[in-house]
Design an enzyme around this catalytic site. Sequence first.
Site, PDB file in Angstrom:
ATOM      1  N   ASN A  95      21.611  -6.953 -16.042  1.00 20.75           N
ATOM      2  CA  ASN A  95      21.440  -5.575 -15.581  1.00 20.75           C
ATOM      3  C   ASN A  95      20.614  -4.732 -16.554  1.00 20.75           C
ATOM      4  OD1 ASN A  95      23.940  -6.058 -17.069  1.00 20.75           O
ATOM      5  ND2 ASN A  95      24.361  -3.898 -16.825  1.00 20.75           N
ATOM      6  N   ASP A 311      31.794  -8.000 -24.039  1.00 18.69           N
ATOM      7  CA  ASP A 311      31.186  -7.084 -23.073  1.00 18.69           C
ATOM      8  C   ASP A 311      30.499  -5.937 -23.822  1.00 18.69           C
ATOM      9  OD1 ASP A 311      30.325  -6.017 -20.681  1.00 18.69           O
ATOM     10  OD2 ASP A 311      32.256  -5.167 -20.110  1.00 18.69           O
TER      11      ASP A 311
END
Length: 446
Positions: A95, A311
Amino acid sequence: MRDILIKNAQIVNEGQVSKGDVLISGERIAEVADSISVKSADTKVIDADGSYLIPGMIDDQVHFREPGLTHKADIESESKAAVAGGITTFIEQPNTIPQATTIKLLEEKFSRASEVSWANYSFMFGGTNDNLEELKQVDPQKVAGIKLFLGSSTGNMLVDDPEVLEAIFSSTSLRISVHCEDEQTIRENLAKHKEIYGDDIPMELHPVIRSEEACYISSSQAVALAKKTGARLHVFHLSTAKETKLFSNKKALKDKQITAEVCVHHLHFTDADYKTKGSKIKWNPAVKTAKDKEGLWKALLNDKIDVIATDHAPHTVEEKANPYTSAPSGGPLVQHAVVALMEYVHQGVISVEKLVEKMCHNPAILFEIADRGYIREGYKADLVLIDPSAPWTVNKDNIMYKCGWSPFEGTSFKSRVTHTFVNGTLAYENFNLLEKPKAERLTFNR
């Protein structure tokens, strides 16, 4: 490259801690033994003095923001921070801007990493509602896996067409990693809270909006679809105790079709921390309750959860200062993940052997990464020395992220990463980056 001999280390590997020495020759581990003598005057000797020697952490989920979002972070800056934190290999997510949803765009990211990365790297290919044919062409030998967003954490990468989703699950041998949050549930919850608060919703309501129900609905649907299609599914960043019931510990990891990951922030923070940390612990999925944290630890220790990741997803301080509806979710973690987890070794929550299994061995097994994740003769010399008795405090002066902040700012850790080796090069020592290593694109035993 001259040989490097690490002596008197507590070697943590394959479920054991043993005192010994490790010889690095070139890019690889040449010898592991109780005692190794110096064979050449040119050999560099490092006395570990009883520090832990572990394989470098393999982080299967990072967002390094390049291309397109490099005001927040870039591959060079964040890979340096990763190496300083004991992470020698990362798998980055699609992304970015543009999104890595074609093979051409994906290869451009690989090319950039080959020029600037300090850590070994791979990238995931992003699935969308309309790139199935391109997805089918992804070479399993060259790419870590497929990434799907089943909640709109990341704009138009949301895969919300059930037919497309089933087609993707049925069309690839690669492991499919998923972000699971139910979009409809989140939208309904957000609308209710906006009616009350407008855009300035209190941060502590984040786990109410991005709720346990939103996570469980999506995770359970993904698991059911994987069972139906036979797909290899990896559910990223579990955040609730309830979701852990979807996963099994009945098989060895190498034989599991359906696996799960937990991230450092969900193991460390709880919803009580929003009062002091605010948007700095605003992640998707949300940090939830103390009961959820307890359930995640239980599932990690009993092997229902297979992998720990970060993350890592930086934003600027200015972006994070926005009201709830415009403050982005995510935060920087790669520099502080290993030492934060070591606190739980000190507390007796997890053994150092189990921690290495979840951070180092299991990502290598899960993604079938060649020659990494273990301290074995012939393997790449991705190694980290951790002094368990070297306290330090996170502050602005020692934060290496491009965004310049950390949710751990002001936190004191008992353990310190003192040395990081990447492919045999000593790249980091005691708060200083040294020689840039020749980082490598991951290869896979597939």
